[in-house]
Design a protein around this motif. Structure first.
Motif, short mmCIF file in Angstrom:
data_model
loop_
_atom_site.label_atom_id
_atom_site.label_comp_id
_atom_site.label_asym_id
_atom_site.label_seq_id
_atom_site.Cartn_x
_atom_site.Cartn_y
_atom_site.Cartn_z
N PHE A 163 21.25 19.24 -52.07
CA PHE A 163 20.96 17.83 -51.83
C PHE A 163 20.15 17.69 -50.55
O PHE A 163 20.18 18.55 -49.68
CB PHE A 163 22.26 17.01 -51.75
CG PHE A 163 23.29 17.60 -50.83
CD1 PHE A 163 23.34 17.23 -49.50
CD2 PHE A 163 24.21 18.53 -51.30
CE1 PHE A 163 24.29 17.78 -48.65
CE2 PHE A 163 25.16 19.08 -50.46
CZ PHE A 163 25.20 18.71 -49.13
N ILE A 164 19.41 16.59 -50.47
CA ILE A 164 18.61 16.27 -49.29
C ILE A 164 19.49 15.46 -48.34
O ILE A 164 19.98 14.40 -48.71
CB ILE A 164 17.35 15.48 -49.67
CG1 ILE A 164 16.51 16.23 -50.70
CG2 ILE A 164 16.53 15.13 -48.43
CD1 ILE A 164 15.90 17.50 -50.21
N GLU A 165 19.68 15.98 -47.14
CA GLU A 165 20.49 15.26 -46.15
C GLU A 165 19.66 14.27 -45.34
O GLU A 165 20.12 13.19 -45.03
CB GLU A 165 21.18 16.25 -45.22
CG GLU A 165 22.24 17.07 -45.93
CD GLU A 165 22.96 18.02 -44.99
OE1 GLU A 165 22.55 18.14 -43.81
OE2 GLU A 165 23.92 18.64 -45.44
N SER A 166 18.45 14.69 -44.96
CA SER A 166 17.57 13.80 -44.21
C SER A 166 16.13 14.25 -44.38
O SER A 166 15.87 15.39 -44.75
CB SER A 166 17.94 13.77 -42.71
OG SER A 166 17.71 15.03 -42.14
N LYS A 220 7.78 14.64 -41.54
CA LYS A 220 7.47 15.91 -40.92
C LYS A 220 8.58 16.94 -41.01
O LYS A 220 8.39 18.09 -40.64
CB LYS A 220 7.08 15.70 -39.46
CG LYS A 220 5.80 14.88 -39.33
CD LYS A 220 5.27 14.85 -37.95
CE LYS A 220 4.73 16.11 -37.42
NZ LYS A 220 3.65 16.76 -38.08
N SER A 221 9.76 16.57 -41.51
CA SER A 221 10.86 17.52 -41.63
C SER A 221 11.75 17.13 -42.81
O SER A 221 11.72 16.01 -43.27
CB SER A 221 11.67 17.60 -40.35
OG SER A 221 12.38 16.40 -40.16
N VAL A 222 12.54 18.11 -43.24
CA VAL A 222 13.52 17.87 -44.30
C VAL A 222 14.72 18.76 -44.01
O VAL A 222 14.58 19.88 -43.54
CB VAL A 222 12.93 18.15 -45.71
CG1 VAL A 222 12.54 19.60 -45.88
CG2 VAL A 222 13.90 17.73 -46.80
N ILE A 231 14.09 27.94 -52.46
CA ILE A 231 13.63 26.73 -51.79
C ILE A 231 12.14 26.88 -51.51
O ILE A 231 11.71 27.86 -50.91
CB ILE A 231 14.39 26.50 -50.47
CG1 ILE A 231 15.89 26.38 -50.74
CG2 ILE A 231 13.87 25.26 -49.76
CD1 ILE A 231 16.72 26.36 -49.50
N GLU A 232 11.37 25.89 -51.95
CA GLU A 232 9.94 25.84 -51.67
C GLU A 232 9.60 24.46 -51.13
O GLU A 232 10.01 23.45 -51.70
CB GLU A 232 9.13 26.09 -52.93
CG GLU A 232 9.31 27.47 -53.52
CD GLU A 232 8.55 27.62 -54.81
OE1 GLU A 232 7.82 28.61 -54.93
OE2 GLU A 232 8.69 26.75 -55.69
N VAL A 233 8.87 24.44 -50.02
CA VAL A 233 8.43 23.18 -49.42
C VAL A 233 6.92 23.27 -49.21
O VAL A 233 6.42 24.26 -48.67
CB VAL A 233 9.15 22.90 -48.08
CG1 VAL A 233 8.64 21.63 -47.44
CG2 VAL A 233 10.65 22.84 -48.29
N TYR A 234 6.21 22.25 -49.67
CA TYR A 234 4.76 22.20 -49.55
C TYR A 234 4.37 21.06 -48.63
O TYR A 234 5.04 20.03 -48.58
CB TYR A 234 4.12 21.98 -50.92
CG TYR A 234 4.28 23.15 -51.85
CD1 TYR A 234 3.30 24.13 -51.93
CD2 TYR A 234 5.42 23.29 -52.62
CE1 TYR A 234 3.45 25.22 -52.78
CE2 TYR A 234 5.57 24.37 -53.47
CZ TYR A 234 4.59 25.33 -53.54
OH TYR A 234 4.75 26.41 -54.38
N GLY A 235 3.28 21.25 -47.90
CA GLY A 235 2.79 20.23 -47.00
C GLY A 235 1.28 20.17 -47.02
O GLY A 235 0.61 21.10 -47.48
N ILE A 264 16.96 23.50 -42.27
CA ILE A 264 16.07 22.53 -41.64
C ILE A 264 14.66 23.11 -41.66
O ILE A 264 14.43 24.21 -41.17
CB ILE A 264 16.51 22.22 -40.20
CG1 ILE A 264 17.93 21.65 -40.20
CG2 ILE A 264 15.54 21.25 -39.54
CD1 ILE A 264 18.53 21.52 -38.83
N ILE A 265 13.73 22.35 -42.23
CA ILE A 265 12.34 22.80 -42.33
C ILE A 265 11.46 21.77 -41.65
O ILE A 265 11.50 20.58 -41.99
CB ILE A 265 11.93 22.96 -43.81
CG1 ILE A 265 12.86 23.98 -44.46
CG2 ILE A 265 10.48 23.39 -43.93
CD1 ILE A 265 13.07 23.79 -45.90
N ASN A 266 10.67 22.21 -40.68
CA ASN A 266 9.73 21.35 -39.96
C ASN A 266 8.31 21.78 -40.29
O ASN A 266 8.03 22.97 -40.45
CB ASN A 266 9.95 21.46 -38.44
CG ASN A 266 11.30 20.94 -38.03
OD1 ASN A 266 11.70 19.87 -38.45
ND2 ASN A 266 12.00 21.70 -37.22
N THR A 267 7.41 20.81 -40.37
CA THR A 267 6.02 21.12 -40.67
C THR A 267 5.27 21.44 -39.39
O THR A 267 5.59 20.91 -38.33
CB THR A 267 5.33 19.93 -41.36
OG1 THR A 267 5.39 18.80 -40.50
CG2 THR A 267 5.99 19.62 -42.68
#
Length: 136
Positions: A78-81, A87-89, A106-110, A52-55
């Protein structure tokens, strides 16, 4: 024509075998908010994890990149939500079978929703208080 068909079939086969995720795009104003390699050792059961990643603050997610780092590339991601524009993934990771692990990058950009570019060619929001130069 036969050569083009051969290259197209090789490309499609390589795309089908890969379980990588590429959502959104990394804009010049984006910054990496999460970057980590998740690895699970082999076990007597299928390994599953939820990340779970939150911005932070006013940011929204602009890109989600998940890459399978194992040679056979048979892990499942896979993306669950959540996802791009939110604001989150929540990312789900699974090993392919019992006695197998997984290894994903895993890389997440915002980017900040309130950030505006005020340069030539950039986006500047319209405001009602506009003054025009006088011509004499």
């Amino acid at each position: 024509m036969l050569v083009k068909l051969l290259f197209l079939s090789i490309y499609l086969i390589s795309e089908v075998r890969s379980n990588d995720i590429r959502l959104g795009f990394v804009a010049p104003s984006s910054r990496k908010i999460y970057g980590e390699i998740k690895e699970a050792d082999p076990a007597l059961w299928k390994r599953t994890d939820d990340i779970i990643i939150n911005t932070p603050h006013n940011e929204v997610i602009t890109a989600v990149l998940v890459t399978d780092l194992r040679d056979d590339k048979d892990g499942e991601a896979f993306i669950e939500s959540g996802g791009v524009g939110l604001k989150s993934v929540t990312i789900g990771l699974k090993s392919p079978s019992i006695l197998r692990g997984y290894k994903f990058e895993i890389e997440v950009y915002g980017s900040d929703t309130n950030e505006r570019l005020y340069s030539k060619g950039g986006f500047a929001p319209y405001s009602g208080d506009v003054q025009y130069a006088r011509k004499f």
